[in-house]
Enzyme design. Structure first.
Site, short mmCIF file in Angstrom:
data_model
loop_
_atom_site.label_atom_id
_atom_site.label_comp_id
_atom_site.label_asym_id
_atom_site.label_seq_id
_atom_site.Cartn_x
_atom_site.Cartn_y
_atom_site.Cartn_z
CG ASP A 79 -0.30 -0.15 2.53
OD1 ASP A 79 0.70 -0.89 2.61
OD2 ASP A 79 -0.76 0.47 3.50
CD GLU A 135 3.01 -1.08 7.71
OE1 GLU A 135 3.14 -1.08 8.96
OE2 GLU A 135 3.15 -0.04 7.05
ZN LIG Z 1 4.98 3.89 6.42
ZN LIG Z 2 6.27 1.31 5.57
#
Ligand SMILES: [Zn+2]
Ligand SMILES: [Zn+2]
Length: 392
Positions: A79, A135
């Site tokens: 991401d 994440e």
């Molecule tokens: Zn980051």
């Molecule tokens: Zn990262």
């Protein structure tokens, strides 16, 4: 068989191209459809078995040697961030989102690691290449685990990396035990009674109440937690009011707590909630706190950290591997490490051509990393996988 130098040159050029293609089209948490497709297509093209839709957009590809042995899972995150890019790079994003943390490079490095491993396949065991969504917002690791990324095959060891601009190119950071902090998020709604700014005595001033809360929260780390227990409390947003002469009824604060020690992790929700309520009460206001756990502290298995450190030393030289890399930053790879022993390492990626003193802060609009860190990361992934499967 060692990769021929022509292979090495080709693979590095390909990793750079993959990184740049992903960089130009960033996708944020749980929206990584095209990035996941790219990762999955490339793994399928290598003949690996690919599962998609793990934790919504996650991908897991398995390299199976066909001979029984250990299983290692290597993980990259997919991401980007809701940051408008300001690098001016020729492959800069134009969609208002940005790979401002280097996850584009993680995908490219793990992709290259698959080629390195296939050039000279291990004798036995399996390697799972896991591409994780979300994440940054956190939640991606838990979602992928819930969808079975740690089953069929079940890994014996997990390993992940982060390209890391606080460390110079050509270095690797990996520490045994706690390396990255537990991440919590809080939202505090300070409620008073709105009214005319010229008659504050007829109001309960939520702006003043919120300012007391912001100040008082800073006493948690300095006075309520042990000085040797690292922790951070940061208020990161303040929203309230929309006119210079009207005191609002409500001010909303959001922020984050970071900590390592289980005692501090346990104490923080109560300390934030109680401190906010007491501080708001000084201004006659109420404070309601919503406290969310985002990810646990990232704790490296001592043996696996030693393995990663050995592999890194072979790549970049022992004196370029440091254990002094603990950070209050968080990483939801901690959720994998909470289930399976393993390690996480920082691959130094500060652009070597930057003038001295220039910082490339992760999450900043001018973030960039040195692409020469891509082969280091890819080789580290491959080396750790080989070491695990060799039963070292
Ligand atoms: Zn980051
Ligand atoms: Zn990262």
């Amino acid at each position: 068989m060692k990769p021929l130098s022509s292979d090495a040159t080709r693979l590095v050029a390909e990793a750079v191209a993959v990184r740049r293609a992903i960089h130009a089209c960033p996708e944020v948490a749980f929206e990584e459809v095209e990035t996941a497709r790219l990762a999955a297509d490339r793994m399928r093209a290598r003949g690996l078995t690919v599962r998609t839709g793990l934790g919504q957009t996650g991908v897991a590809a398995v390299l199976d040697t066909g001979r029984p042995g250990r299983t290692v899972l290597l993980r990259a995150d997919l991401d980007a961030l809701p940051v408008a890019e300001g690098t001016g790079l020729p492959f800069a994003s134009t969609n208002g989102k940005m790979h401002a943390c280097g996850h584009d490079g993680h995908v490219a490095a793990l992709d290259m690691a698959a080629d390195l491993l296939l050039l000279d396949p291990p004798a036995c065991g399996r390697i799972v290449f896991a591409f994780q969504p979300a994440e940054e917002s956190t939640g991606g690791a838990i979602a992928m685990i819930a969808d079975g990324v740690l089953e069929n095959p079940r890994p014996d060891v997990v390993f992940g990396i982060h390209l890391w601009t606080p460390l110079p190119l050509g270095t690797v950071g990996v520490a045994a035990g706690p390396m990255m902090a537990a991440v919590d998020e809080f939202r505090i709604e300070v409620t008073g009674r709105g009214g005319h700014a010229a008659s504050p005595h007829e109001t309960l001033d939520a702006v003043l109440g919120a300012s007391h809360v912001i100040q008082a929260l800073q006493s948690i780390v300095s006075r309520r937690l042990p000085p040797l227990s690292p922790a951070v409390v940061s208020v990161a947003s303040v929203h309230g009011g929309n006119a210079f002469n009207v005191l609002p009824e409500r001010v909303v604060l959001t922020g984050t707590c970071r900590s390592f020690d289980p005692d501090a992790v346990d104490a923080l929700p109560g300390l934030v909630t109680g401190t906010a309520a007491a501080a708001a009460a000084v201004a006659g206001c109420a404070a309601e706190t919503t406290y969310l756990r985002k990810s646990r502290a990232l704790v490296n298995d001592a043996g696996e950290a030693a393995r990663a450190s050995r592999c890194a030393s072979a790549l970049v030289g022992e004196r370029n591997v440091t254990a002094a890399c603990r950070t209050m930053g968080g990483e939801d790879f901690s959720e994998f490490l909470g289930k399976v022993p393993g390690a996480f390492a920082f691959v130094g990626a500060a652009p070597a051509t930057d003038p001295p003193g220039r910082r490339r802060a992760h999450h900043a609009p001018d973030f960039d990393f040195d692409e020469r860190a891509l082969p280091v990361a890819a080789k580290l992934f491959a080396a750790v996988a080989r070491s695990v499967l060799a039963g070292e």
